[in-house]
Design a protein around this motif. Structure first.
Motif, PDB file in Angstrom:
ATOM      1  N   LEU A  15       5.505  -2.107  -4.682  1.00  0.00           N
ATOM      2  CA  LEU A  15       4.595  -0.965  -4.612  1.00  0.00           C
ATOM      3  C   LEU A  15       3.713  -0.849  -5.847  1.00  0.00           C
ATOM      4  O   LEU A  15       2.617  -0.283  -5.778  1.00  0.00           O
ATOM      5  CB  LEU A  15       5.392   0.327  -4.415  1.00  0.00           C
ATOM      6  CG  LEU A  15       6.125   0.470  -3.073  1.00  0.00           C
ATOM      7  CD1 LEU A  15       6.915   1.766  -3.032  1.00  0.00           C
ATOM      8  CD2 LEU A  15       5.144   0.413  -1.909  1.00  0.00           C
ATOM      9  N   THR A  98       5.987  -1.361   2.643  1.00  0.00           N
ATOM     10  CA  THR A  98       4.837  -0.582   2.167  1.00  0.00           C
ATOM     11  C   THR A  98       4.802   0.816   2.786  1.00  0.00           C
ATOM     12  O   THR A  98       3.810   1.537   2.626  1.00  0.00           O
ATOM     13  CB  THR A  98       3.515  -1.299   2.501  1.00  0.00           C
ATOM     14  OG1 THR A  98       3.371  -1.404   3.927  1.00  0.00           O
ATOM     15  CG2 THR A  98       3.473  -2.687   1.884  1.00  0.00           C
ATOM     16  N   ARG A 133      -2.092   0.981   0.441  1.00  0.00           N
ATOM     17  CA  ARG A 133      -1.596  -0.049   1.356  1.00  0.00           C
ATOM     18  C   ARG A 133      -2.578  -1.207   1.500  1.00  0.00           C
ATOM     19  O   ARG A 133      -2.172  -2.366   1.582  1.00  0.00           O
ATOM     20  CB  ARG A 133      -1.306   0.578   2.723  1.00  0.00           C
ATOM     21  CG  ARG A 133      -0.030   1.399   2.747  1.00  0.00           C
ATOM     22  CD  ARG A 133       0.142   2.097   4.073  1.00  0.00           C
ATOM     23  NE  ARG A 133       1.493   2.617   4.248  1.00  0.00           N
ATOM     24  CZ  ARG A 133       1.868   3.369   5.268  1.00  0.00           C
ATOM     25  NH1 ARG A 133       0.984   3.685   6.207  1.00  0.00           N
ATOM     26  NH2 ARG A 133       3.114   3.803   5.364  1.00  0.00           N
ATOM     27  N   LEU A 136      -2.230  -3.341  -1.501  1.00  0.00           N
ATOM     28  CA  LEU A 136      -1.002  -4.132  -1.403  1.00  0.00           C
ATOM     29  C   LEU A 136      -1.178  -5.311  -0.446  1.00  0.00           C
ATOM     30  O   LEU A 136      -0.665  -6.411  -0.691  1.00  0.00           O
ATOM     31  CB  LEU A 136       0.156  -3.250  -0.930  1.00  0.00           C
ATOM     32  CG  LEU A 136       0.740  -2.277  -1.957  1.00  0.00           C
ATOM     33  CD1 LEU A 136       1.724  -1.319  -1.287  1.00  0.00           C
ATOM     34  CD2 LEU A 136       1.431  -3.028  -3.095  1.00  0.00           C
TER      35      LEU A 136
END
Length: 262
Positions: A15, A98, A133, A136
């Protein structure tokens, strides 16, 4: 078997963009189990205070089903570009891990502030979680899949363009129909702002989808046609001897050979 502490530590590293290639390669079934559990909890928290949510959303199963579909889309879109160490289970594990930032959605801000403020806060939560997100996802494509930055941009934006449109339809709320139909009998909802943002993102996605598809097709062609042909040509050049050199006539290649022999 990973202990719970190391699993949560691994999730936090992801994260905060600290996961290395070795860490990604170490993702196991235990990581997937943790991710599915977190997705389930977050899914229930997302809709626990919404009376208009359906039973699957209240039970958190809608979110769990969604990540299986999302992982399938990501896997199938990226696979033709020959990413490193690519598998559906690994993608599913990543997607599930996630889910934790979406706990922001579980905060019932409309119970503590006026509805107009709650709408603004929910828009902020949506923006933060979505941006987190997406970042990521790009990080995963670059670090784990080892894709070039241009490929990362294309295959990162392409599924997102399709996913945003799908989210707009899959997460339809009764208030969306009220907005579209001009109905306000039940009053405003704290989720109105979220759907307004989704409408805007859907329009942008439609505008981007065609150029992204064309670029994506070009990348696949290059990966499967141009690149292999170029590699084969280089291999032949390295293996085949130079035709200009006649190895049967050493005196011509090495002029001093005849002098030494005499």
């Amino acid at each position: 078997m990973n202990d719970l502490k190391s699993l949560f530590s691994s999730n936090l590293k992801l994260l905060f963009f600290k996961t290395s290639k070795r860490d990604f390669d170490a993702f196991s079934l235990d990581h997937l189990k943790l991710g599915l559990f977190l997705t389930w909890i977050v899914g229930m928290g997302r809709w626990w205070d919404d009376p208009n949510a359906n039973i699957l959303q209240h039970l958190g199963m809608g979110s769990v089903i969604y990540i299986f579909v999302l992982a399938g889309i990501i896997w199938s879109v990226v696979w033709p570009l020959k990413p490193r160490n690519w598998s559906y289970r690994h993608v599913l594990t990543f997607v599930s891990l996630t889910s934790l930032p979406a706990l922001l959605y579980a905060i019932p801000v409309e119970r503590f502030v006026p509805i107009s403020t709650a709408i603004s806060l929910n828009i902020g939560f949506l923006a933060v979680v979505a941006a987190w997100r997406v970042a990521l996802f790009f990080f995963y494509l670059s670090r784990h899949a080892d894709l070039h930055w241009f490929k990362t941009m294309v295959v990162g934006l392409l599924p997102l363009s399709a996913i945003v449109s799908s989210l707009f339809f899959l997460n339809l709320h009764n208030v969306v129909f009220d907005i579209m139909g001009g109905l306000r009998d039940e009053g405003p909802s704290p989720h109105e702002g979220e759907y307004s943002v989704l409408m805007l993102l859907t329009m942008l996605s439609v505008m981007l989808i065609i150029p992204l598809l064309l670029t994506y097709a070009g990348l696949i062609y290059h990966e499967h046609k141009v690149k292999p042909n170029r590699t084969n040509a280089l291999s032949r050049e390295q293996v085949e001897p130079d035709a200009s050199l006649d190895l049967d006539t050493p005196n011509e290649v090495f002029p001093n050979h005849r002098e030494k022999a005499s």
